[in-house]
Enzyme design. Structure first.
Site, PDB file in Angstrom:
ATOM      1  N   HIS A  10      -5.044  -8.574   3.404  1.00  6.54           N
ATOM      2  CA  HIS A  10      -6.492  -8.448   3.545  1.00  6.54           C
ATOM      3  C   HIS A  10      -6.971  -9.287   4.727  1.00  6.54           C
ATOM      4  O   HIS A  10      -6.673 -10.479   4.808  1.00  6.54           O
ATOM      5  CB  HIS A  10      -7.211  -8.933   2.283  1.00  6.54           C
ATOM      6  N   ARG A  62      -0.402  -2.008  -7.127  1.00  6.02           N
ATOM      7  CA  ARG A  62      -0.800  -3.043  -6.152  1.00  6.02           C
ATOM      8  C   ARG A  62      -1.825  -3.979  -6.781  1.00  6.02           C
ATOM      9  O   ARG A  62      -1.753  -5.201  -6.633  1.00  6.02           O
ATOM     10  CB  ARG A  62      -1.353  -2.370  -4.900  1.00  6.02           C
ATOM     11  N   HIS A  69      -1.896   2.535  -6.278  1.00  2.00           N
ATOM     12  CA  HIS A  69      -2.825   1.433  -6.048  1.00  2.00           C
ATOM     13  C   HIS A  69      -2.991   0.576  -7.305  1.00  2.00           C
ATOM     14  O   HIS A  69      -3.286  -0.610  -7.208  1.00  2.00           O
ATOM     15  CB  HIS A  69      -4.175   1.982  -5.576  1.00  2.00           C
ATOM     16  N   LYS A 122      -2.948  -2.151   7.707  1.00  2.00           N
ATOM     17  CA  LYS A 122      -4.171  -1.747   8.401  1.00  2.00           C
ATOM     18  C   LYS A 122      -4.329  -2.540   9.693  1.00  2.00           C
ATOM     19  O   LYS A 122      -3.960  -3.704   9.763  1.00  2.00           O
ATOM     20  CB  LYS A 122      -5.388  -1.949   7.495  1.00  2.00           C
ATOM     21  N   TYR A 144     -10.292 -10.095  -7.318  1.00  2.00           N
ATOM     22  CA  TYR A 144      -9.277 -10.426  -8.313  1.00  2.00           C
ATOM     23  C   TYR A 144      -9.610 -11.704  -9.063  1.00  2.00           C
ATOM     24  O   TYR A 144      -9.060 -11.949 -10.141  1.00  2.00           O
ATOM     25  CB  TYR A 144      -7.904 -10.526  -7.642  1.00  2.00           C
ATOM     26  N   ARG A 204       0.854  -1.181   0.000  1.00  2.00           N
ATOM     27  CA  ARG A 204       0.000   0.000   0.000  1.00  2.00           C
ATOM     28  C   ARG A 204       0.894   1.236   0.000  1.00  2.00           C
ATOM     29  O   ARG A 204       2.042   1.197   0.441  1.00  2.00           O
ATOM     30  CB  ARG A 204      -0.906   0.033   1.229  1.00  2.00           C
TER      31      ARG A 204
END
Length: 302
Positions: free
Chosen positions: A269, A246, A243, A177, A278, A153
């Site tokens: 994630h 990514r 992004h 995150k 994806y 990220r």
């Protein structure tokens, strides 16, 4: 309790007890004003006259009127919250909005570069840099290579310190995150680019990896600007941003491996459903291969 009075008390509760921001309060007020207008048009002026079926009809009416899925979800959430408040206050015996679900927002597939375009782009600082920009080009090549190599990220890359990189083991540790750390492999091209940058990098504040030529850590915005700069310099056909690199990393990895769980871990994630977008991209690739290769994929052209 009249509906308009119930809405006023609910908004006061949100302001005084929940301490919501003025912006959020305005959003609640707009959505509940719509509810009041729809209810008044059908003669519903008392809150305990609200029923599930009319609410479903009003939701459909807003949809027909052009309100998007996200706006419908927000409207229904405001109505449901009002119903829950009224239930606690004893104005209702049941929340009429509790069982209603708004239409799901369509998931937009992320834009990405194909493998050839991604390779050309991350190498562009070495081919399109002017003679006075050699050190910047070395730094930016390392930035682009690492984005695409390891799927970082933007915030993860800008926060990197040299202590987070193990160049000998070709690994990088990032904090994503939820303050969760993960260890990622670094590809050979990115590794070489990082080694080249380390030899030329100025003494940096707080051990930062990516800095200005004076050693100040690059901000997220500065990194975005450098990515955009190389897209312009290389006459890219589309706007390129961190992004997108990514997304390209994730899609190309899934295309080759088919291992959704591994891609989830690499991207950091928490929920695999986030990674599953994806699989749609992967299917698009498979569909193109099928259409071009299968002898009976296309109609008879004789």
């Amino acid at each position: 309790m009249e509906l308009d009075a119930a809405i006023d008390q609910f908004l006061q509760h949100l302001r005084a007890v929940k301490q919501l921001s003025p912006h959020t309060l305005d959003a609640y007020r707009r959505d509940l004003t719509k509810l009041q207008q729809l209810a008044a048009a059908e003669g519903v002026v008392v809150i305990d006259e609200l029923r599930e079926m009319p609410l479903r009809g009003w939701l459909a009416q807003l949809h027909r009127g052009g309100l998007g899925a996200k706006s419908l979800q927000r409207w229904l959430s405001a109505v449901r919250s009002l119903g829950a408040f009224a239930l606690r206050e004893g104005w209702l015996k049941a929340n009429p909005a509790a069982g209603i679900r708004a239409p799901k927002a369509e998931k937009k597939l992320p834009k990405l570069l194909d493998a050839d375009a991604a390779g050309e782009f991350v190498e562009s600082p070495g081919t399109t840099a002017s003679s006075g920009d050699e050190r910047l080009a070395v730094r930016d090549r390392a930035i682009l290579e690492l984005f695409y190599s390891s799927g970082l990220r933007l915030s993860e890359l800008s926060a990197l310190n040299w202590a987070d990189l193990d160049l000998r083991a070709a690994e990088v540790r990032v904090t994503g995150k939820g303050n969760k750390s993960r260890q990622l492999p670094v590809g050979s091209q990115a590794l070489q680019a990082l080694q080249d940058w380390r030899r030329q990098a100025p003494a940096a504040e707080a051990d930062a990896v990516f800095t200005t030529m004076k050693g100040k850590r690059l901000s997220n915005r500065a990194i975005q600007a450098r990515v955009a700069h190389w897209a312009r310099a290389g006459n890219a056909e589309q706007r390129v941003h961190p992004h997108m690199l990514r997304h390209s990393f994730a899609s190309h990895l899934l295309e080759s491996s088919g291992d959704l769980r591994a891609v989830q871990e690499l991207l950091g994630h928490a929920d695999i459903s986030t990674t599953q977008i994806y699989t749609h991209l992967d299917f698009q690739h498979l569909a193109k291969v099928y259409d071009s290769a299968h002898p009976r994929a296309k109609g008879d052209k004789s």
